[in-house]
Design an enzyme around this catalytic site. Structure first.
Site, PDB file in Angstrom:
ATOM      1  N   HIS A  59      87.208  -2.472  60.424  1.00  7.55           N
ATOM      2  CA  HIS A  59      87.313  -2.512  61.884  1.00  7.55           C
ATOM      3  C   HIS A  59      86.307  -3.534  62.394  1.00  7.55           C
ATOM      4  O   HIS A  59      85.175  -3.600  61.902  1.00  7.55           O
ATOM      5  CB  HIS A  59      87.010  -1.151  62.502  1.00  7.55           C
ATOM      6  CG  HIS A  59      87.980  -0.082  62.128  1.00  7.55           C
ATOM      7  ND1 HIS A  59      89.302  -0.115  62.503  1.00  7.55           N
ATOM      8  CD2 HIS A  59      87.815   1.059  61.403  1.00  7.55           C
ATOM      9  CE1 HIS A  59      89.916   0.962  62.036  1.00  7.55           C
ATOM     10  NE2 HIS A  59      89.041   1.686  61.357  1.00  7.55           N
ATOM     11  N   TYR A 103      83.122   3.584  68.468  1.00  9.64           N
ATOM     12  CA  TYR A 103      84.176   4.025  67.548  1.00  9.64           C
ATOM     13  C   TYR A 103      83.938   3.488  66.140  1.00  9.64           C
ATOM     14  O   TYR A 103      84.019   4.233  65.157  1.00  9.64           O
ATOM     15  CB  TYR A 103      85.542   3.560  68.061  1.00  9.64           C
ATOM     16  CG  TYR A 103      86.670   3.828  67.096  1.00  9.64           C
ATOM     17  CD1 TYR A 103      87.196   5.105  66.944  1.00  9.64           C
ATOM     18  CD2 TYR A 103      87.198   2.791  66.317  1.00  9.64           C
ATOM     19  CE1 TYR A 103      88.220   5.355  66.042  1.00  9.64           C
ATOM     20  CE2 TYR A 103      88.215   3.028  65.413  1.00  9.64           C
ATOM     21  CZ  TYR A 103      88.730   4.308  65.284  1.00  9.64           C
ATOM     22  OH  TYR A 103      89.743   4.558  64.380  1.00  9.64           O
ATOM     23  N   ASP A 222      18.579   6.685  76.148  1.00 15.81           N
ATOM     24  CA  ASP A 222      18.743   5.255  75.896  1.00 15.81           C
ATOM     25  C   ASP A 222      19.937   4.990  74.985  1.00 15.81           C
ATOM     26  O   ASP A 222      20.448   5.891  74.306  1.00 15.81           O
ATOM     27  CB  ASP A 222      17.479   4.681  75.261  1.00 15.81           C
ATOM     28  CG  ASP A 222      16.317   4.625  76.244  1.00 15.81           C
ATOM     29  OD1 ASP A 222      16.587   4.549  77.460  1.00 15.81           O
ATOM     30  OD2 ASP A 222      15.157   4.675  75.792  1.00 15.81           O
ATOM     31  N   SER A 223      20.350   3.725  74.964  1.00 13.68           N
ATOM     32  CA  SER A 223      21.437   3.305  74.084  1.00 13.68           C
ATOM     33  C   SER A 223      21.012   3.421  72.625  1.00 13.68           C
ATOM     34  O   SER A 223      19.823   3.361  72.294  1.00 13.68           O
ATOM     35  CB  SER A 223      21.820   1.861  74.412  1.00 13.68           C
ATOM     36  OG  SER A 223      22.850   1.402  73.573  1.00 13.68           O
ATOM     37  N   ARG A 224      22.000   3.600  71.751  1.00 12.65           N
ATOM     38  CA  ARG A 224      21.805   3.658  70.301  1.00 12.65           C
ATOM     39  C   ARG A 224      20.952   4.856  69.859  1.00 12.65           C
ATOM     40  O   ARG A 224      20.189   4.771  68.906  1.00 12.65           O
ATOM     41  CB  ARG A 224      21.200   2.348  69.774  1.00 12.65           C
ATOM     42  CG  ARG A 224      22.121   1.153  69.983  1.00 12.65           C
ATOM     43  CD  ARG A 224      21.549  -0.113  69.376  1.00 12.65           C
ATOM     44  NE  ARG A 224      22.455  -1.235  69.574  1.00 12.65           N
ATOM     45  CZ  ARG A 224      23.463  -1.556  68.765  1.00 12.65           C
ATOM     46  NH1 ARG A 224      23.697  -0.819  67.692  1.00 12.65           N
ATOM     47  NH2 ARG A 224      24.232  -2.600  69.026  1.00 12.65           N
TER      48      ARG A 224
END
Length: 359
Positions: A59, A103, A222-224
């Protein structure tokens, strides 16, 4: 005597069926692409199926750029490359390409070439109904595939209501946030103050054991110093850094706690909802529908010293005295002056080391 009716089909899309055709899909496609037509081919789909008698059938859906007026009923004939055999198809104009495509998809053994050209015939009374289209979209399994189904089978809705469809499919095919894997074990944080350890034991737990109104915590330092890594090592959580994103891609209502990291308290939306572990509240989004937050979980607020970061300094502002009185009843405030770990205890977990070595 009446003259026999001359063969003629004038159509943009063709549906061909080759009964008892032994060609492979690839052989058929190669021959179709070699056919010279006055209008360009845009899409070809071929399905090979075996009938009950064991004979193979082909088909085909062929879509052209414009209408092709075919007056030769032998135009689409195919030949065997290995023996003297011709294969003649049944030729029809495809009124609805979507229906033909559905189909010939039914057996699954298909081959495609080109880009499918969407038509609206199905939505105007063909086999396909709107309910069928949306049912197929729901069963697609993935948002991208569902959008393709709606685009093909309900193109009008796709154009006029795309925003709502896209938003709704985000809900239907919701992908939960990927679980966070800490690179460090909780036990590696060997310098955690007793105040923090006690808070964790009282507030960070699953829903069955959690207090009805947990207490939140503000950690300034503080950071870290390991604030973020420690906070994220305690269990399933929502991590909100820099700004708040409560979309389902980021925020889970099943988390044990929230971590709000480096958000200026002057601009922190839902300050009381988070700090007060409030339940069942909504967040309005700029371009979407309100988001329902289950809540009832504590929040760890992480900040550095300074006027644009510190929650303590923010609450000490004269205009915030009422808010401060409320906050000290709903959260504890801890300032750390040294890292929460010793360097010897900050080796990544074995799982994390394996990931790093593979990268």
């Amino acid at each position: 005597m009446a003259q026999p009716k001359r063969f003629q089909i004038n159509a943009k899309h063709y549906f061909l069926t080759f009964p008892k055709c032994s060609l492979s899909k690839e052989e058929a496609l190669e021959q179709l692409l070699q056919l010279q037509t006055p209008t360009n081919k845009k899409y070809i789909k071929i399905c090979r199926e075996l009938h009950e008698d064991g004979q193979p059938h082909l088909h085909m859906l062929i879509q052209f750029e414009g209408k092709f007026n075919c007056k030769n009923n032998r135009f689409f004939d195919l030949v065997s490359p290995t023996r003297s055999a011709h294969f003649h198809p049944n030729i029809q104009g495809a009124k609805s390409s979507s229906d033909v495509k559905s189909y010939i998809d039914k057996d699954g053994d298909v081959l495609e070439w080109g880009t499918f050209q969407i038509d609206g015939r199905s939505a105007r009374g063909g086999q396909q109904t709107a309910n069928d289209a949306y049912a197929k979209a729901i069963n697609a399994g993935r948002k991208s595939e569902a959008l393709d189904v709606i685009k093909e089978l309900a193109p009008r809705d796709y154009i006029l209501h795309f925003h709502n469809i896209n938003s709704n499919l985000n809900m239907v095919f919701q992908v939960p946030p990927a679980p966070y894997v800490s690179p460090f074990l909780s036990s590696s944080f060997d310098q955690v103050p007793d105040e923090l350890e006690h808070w964790v034991s009282e507030n960070v737990m699953d829903v069955a054991a959690r207090p009805w109104r947990p207490v939140s915590i503000v950690i300034e330092g503080d950071s870290r110093t390991g604030k973020t890594m420690w906070a994220r090592s305690l269990g399933p959580h929502n991590y909100l850094c820099g700004h708040l994103d409560l979309s389902q891609k980021v925020y889970s209502n099943n988390a044990w706690y929230n971590v709000i990291d480096d958000v200026d308290p002057h601009y922190l939306k839902h300050f009381k909802e988070f700090m007060g572990s409030q339940r069942d509240w909504q967040s309005n989004t700029k371009y979407g529908k309100p988001i329902q937050i289950k809540g009832g979980i504590p929040t760890i607020f992480l900040c550095n010293p300074g006027p644009q970061s510190s929650f303590k300094e923010y609450l000490d502002e004269e205009k915030n005295q009422t808010l401060k009185n409320w906050a000290i009843k709903n959260a504890i405030f801890v300032t750390i002056h040294q890292p929460l770990f010793t360097n010897t205890n900050q080796d990544p977990t074995p799982h994390r080391q394996e990931e790093t070595s593979e990268a």
